[in-house]
Motif scaffolding. Structure first.
Motif, PDB file in Angstrom:
ATOM      1  N   ASP A 162      40.662  35.948  34.147  1.00 25.78           N
ATOM      2  CA  ASP A 162      39.480  36.782  34.276  1.00 25.78           C
ATOM      3  C   ASP A 162      38.234  35.931  34.512  1.00 25.78           C
ATOM      4  N   LYS A 163      38.130  34.814  33.801  1.00 26.76           N
ATOM      5  CA  LYS A 163      37.002  33.908  34.016  1.00 26.76           C
ATOM      6  C   LYS A 163      37.027  33.349  35.431  1.00 26.76           C
ATOM      7  N   TRP A 164      38.230  33.076  35.913  1.00 28.18           N
ATOM      8  CA  TRP A 164      38.375  32.537  37.266  1.00 28.18           C
ATOM      9  C   TRP A 164      37.928  33.558  38.308  1.00 28.18           C
ATOM     10  N   ALA A 165      38.219  34.825  38.061  1.00 31.12           N
ATOM     11  CA  ALA A 165      38.009  35.849  39.081  1.00 31.12           C
ATOM     12  C   ALA A 165      36.676  36.573  38.997  1.00 31.12           C
ATOM     13  N   GLN A 166      35.998  36.540  37.852  1.00 31.44           N
ATOM     14  CA  GLN A 166      34.897  37.470  37.622  1.00 31.44           C
ATOM     15  C   GLN A 166      33.699  37.258  38.542  1.00 31.44           C
ATOM     16  N   ALA A 167      33.525  36.056  39.075  1.00 25.71           N
ATOM     17  CA  ALA A 167      32.358  35.811  39.925  1.00 25.71           C
ATOM     18  C   ALA A 167      32.681  35.892  41.408  1.00 25.71           C
ATOM     19  N   ASN A 168      33.788  36.503  41.760  1.00 22.47           N
ATOM     20  CA  ASN A 168      34.225  36.518  43.156  1.00 22.47           C
ATOM     21  C   ASN A 168      34.538  37.929  43.612  1.00 22.47           C
ATOM     22  N   VAL A 169      34.195  38.220  44.862  1.00 22.51           N
ATOM     23  CA  VAL A 169      34.443  39.554  45.386  1.00 22.51           C
ATOM     24  C   VAL A 169      34.968  39.470  46.805  1.00 22.51           C
ATOM     25  N   ILE A 170      35.645  40.522  47.214  1.00 22.02           N
ATOM     26  CA  ILE A 170      35.967  40.727  48.623  1.00 22.02           C
ATOM     27  C   ILE A 170      35.074  41.849  49.118  1.00 22.02           C
ATOM     28  N   THR A 171      34.430  41.627  50.243  1.00 23.95           N
ATOM     29  CA  THR A 171      33.561  42.647  50.817  1.00 23.95           C
ATOM     30  C   THR A 171      34.412  43.692  51.536  1.00 23.95           C
ATOM     31  N   PRO A 172      34.360  44.962  51.129  1.00 23.01           N
ATOM     32  CA  PRO A 172      35.171  45.983  51.809  1.00 23.01           C
ATOM     33  C   PRO A 172      34.860  46.053  53.297  1.00 23.01           C
ATOM     34  N   ALA A 173      35.862  46.399  54.076  1.00 21.52           N
ATOM     35  CA  ALA A 173      35.693  46.460  55.531  1.00 21.52           C
ATOM     36  C   ALA A 173      34.672  47.533  55.902  1.00 21.52           C
ATOM     37  N   VAL A 174      33.934  47.277  56.967  1.00 20.04           N
ATOM     38  CA  VAL A 174      32.989  48.254  57.494  1.00 20.04           C
ATOM     39  C   VAL A 174      33.790  49.396  58.123  1.00 20.04           C
ATOM     40  N   LYS A 175      33.508  50.603  57.718  1.00 27.13           N
ATOM     41  CA  LYS A 175      34.248  51.755  58.228  1.00 27.13           C
ATOM     42  C   LYS A 175      34.098  51.850  59.741  1.00 27.13           C
ATOM     43  N   GLY A 176      35.216  51.971  60.435  1.00 24.25           N
ATOM     44  CA  GLY A 176      35.194  52.105  61.875  1.00 24.25           C
ATOM     45  C   GLY A 176      35.086  50.799  62.633  1.00 24.25           C
ATOM     46  N   TYR A 177      35.090  49.663  61.923  1.00 23.63           N
ATOM     47  CA  TYR A 177      34.948  48.384  62.616  1.00 23.63           C
ATOM     48  C   TYR A 177      36.131  48.115  63.540  1.00 23.63           C
ATOM     49  N   TRP A 178      37.338  48.401  63.050  1.00 23.48           N
ATOM     50  CA  TRP A 178      38.532  48.034  63.806  1.00 23.48           C
ATOM     51  C   TRP A 178      38.890  49.116  64.822  1.00 23.48           C
ATOM     52  N   THR A 179      38.526  48.857  66.071  1.00 23.54           N
ATOM     53  CA  THR A 179      38.939  49.713  67.174  1.00 23.54           C
ATOM     54  C   THR A 179      40.267  49.187  67.718  1.00 23.54           C
TER      55      THR A 179
END
Length: 396
Positions: free
Chosen positions: A72-89
């Motif tokens: 939890d300490k390893w992961a708590q300061a890190n995020v994945i930015t969700p994909a922008v809706k409609g980006y992938w054509t």
């Protein structure tokens, strides 16, 4: 595949190495190094804490004993930015580049790549003196259309690295915290994170059973996006790569970090409130950690290779037989090695073995060689298991 491994730039030693954790909120220019005092790490939660206090990267033996609170300490300061809706054509999907398979650094103890040989599924033995015996190449075979239902767990992972669009492969895996309702996808670290001094990629999206009906086959580019993606696009909401990868890896070359080149994402149904990924595709594959090597029989790996002579729209597989070992750093678990001629884009694809009469995932595609005669994947031991158990319980 294109090469997956990169030469080692740093190896975890017996002493503890300090690693400052930062939040990955967005991706800047390709492979821009942050200040020397900071290095991005794996993220497992979308609730990261900016400015979290530095933690120390433990030795490998210490890492194997990490508890949930340590992860939890390893992961708590890190995020994945969700994909922008409609980006992938559809155009972007078809033009996305295969993430190169890192190639191992030259090794004087290893024989040069052998020329393509007749297909074989026979295991190979280690050469005298400790060098690894390279297996004979095994030609990949496409899965027939329409895919059998049990093949719908395989899919393509799309993501952005800076301003470039890339593609890898991934597998729907069983979630012990949510039996029968998994939203977890297993892949390679190098399909999620740029390695030492870099960040998570952005707009990470999973398309299960991509082109399962063959609508894009034979060069057809006129299909509709919904026809090519029968279950739609599932955006990653959280993810995690191994600490060794985030701290050490050169994503263009193979090295000791490739022995920990595994990653996991949690995805969301494109229809809010809809069923889980596992329910939607009709199944998942359990992970087999610490699989006794003498019990791992015939292995088949799956993926969507895009580098020539492949075109990225077919789900291919190599029936590689019993895997041999690719040693690398002897202080780390030897990788699994099979003959296979798949290319870039197959990175992260699942390796299946049989456990108790059913398929189980024992590795993912990590590295290959320039001649495209073999592929290697990490052996999933304690570090992979503990990371997965944490992620299963805690990922949002």
């Amino acid at each position: 595949m294109s090469p997956i491994s990169r030469p080692s730039r740093a190896v975890l030693g017996a002493s503890v190495a300090a690693l400052t954790m930062v939040v990955a909120t967005a991706c800047g220019p390709d492979n821009v190094d942050p200040p020397a005092t900071a290095a991005p790490t794996a993220g497992a939660s979308a609730a990261g804490t900016p400015g979290a206090a530095p933690i120390k990267l433990p030795t490998l033996e210490e890492l194997k004993t990490w508890k949930l609170e340590d992860w939890d300490k390893w992961a708590q300061a890190n995020v994945i930015t969700p994909a922008v809706k409609g980006y992938w054509t559809l155009q972007k999907l078809l033009e996305a580049k295969p993430k190169p398979l890192p190639q191992p650094a030259p090794d004087a103890t290893q024989p040069p790549a052998q020329p393509a040989a007749a297909p074989t599924t026979q295991p190979t033995a280690a050469q005298p003196g400790g060098a690894d015996q390279l297996p004979a190449v095994v030609p990949a075979k496409p899965v027939a259309h329409p895919f059998p239902k049990n093949m719908h767990v395989n899919g393509k992972i799309f993501f952005k690295d800076g301003n470039e669009d890339y593609v890898c492969s991934g597998t729907v895996v069983s979630d012990p915290a949510n039996p029968g309702k998994s939203n977890l996808v297993w892949t390679a670290s190098h399909c999620l994170h740029g390695g030492k001094g870099n960040k998570y990629y952005t707009d990470i999206t999973f398309a299960p059973a991509f082109n399962s009906n063959g609508v894009l086959s034979n060069g057809n580019k006129q299909a509709k996006l919904e026809d090519a993606e029968p279950y739609g696009e599932w955006t990653a909401t959280s993810g995690m790569v191994s600490p060794q990868w985030a701290a050490e890896a050169d994503p263009e070359k193979g090295g000791p970090w490739s022995q920990y080149d595994f990653g996991i994402i949690k995805v969301a149904n494109p229809n809010p409130g809809g069923k889980s990924l596992e329910e939607t595709v009709g199944g998942s594959v359990p992970l087999w950690f610490n699989a006794p090597r003498d019990q791992v029989g015939a292995v088949s790996n799956y993926g969507f290779p895009e580098g020539k002579p492949f075109d990225g729209v077919e789900l291919e597989h190599c029936d590689g037989g019993k895997p041999s070992k690719k040693t690398g750093d002897p202080s780390r678990p030897a990788m699994l090695l099979i003959g296979c001629n798949m290319t870039g884009g197959s990175s992260g694809g699942g390796w299946y073995a049989t456990k108790d009469g059913k398929p189980a995932l024992v590795s993912d595609t990590s590295i290959g060689n320039g001649a495209n005669t073999y592929e290697a994947g990490p052996y999933l031991e304690d570090v992979a298991q503990h990371m997965f158990e944490y992620f299963s319980k805690k990922a949002k």
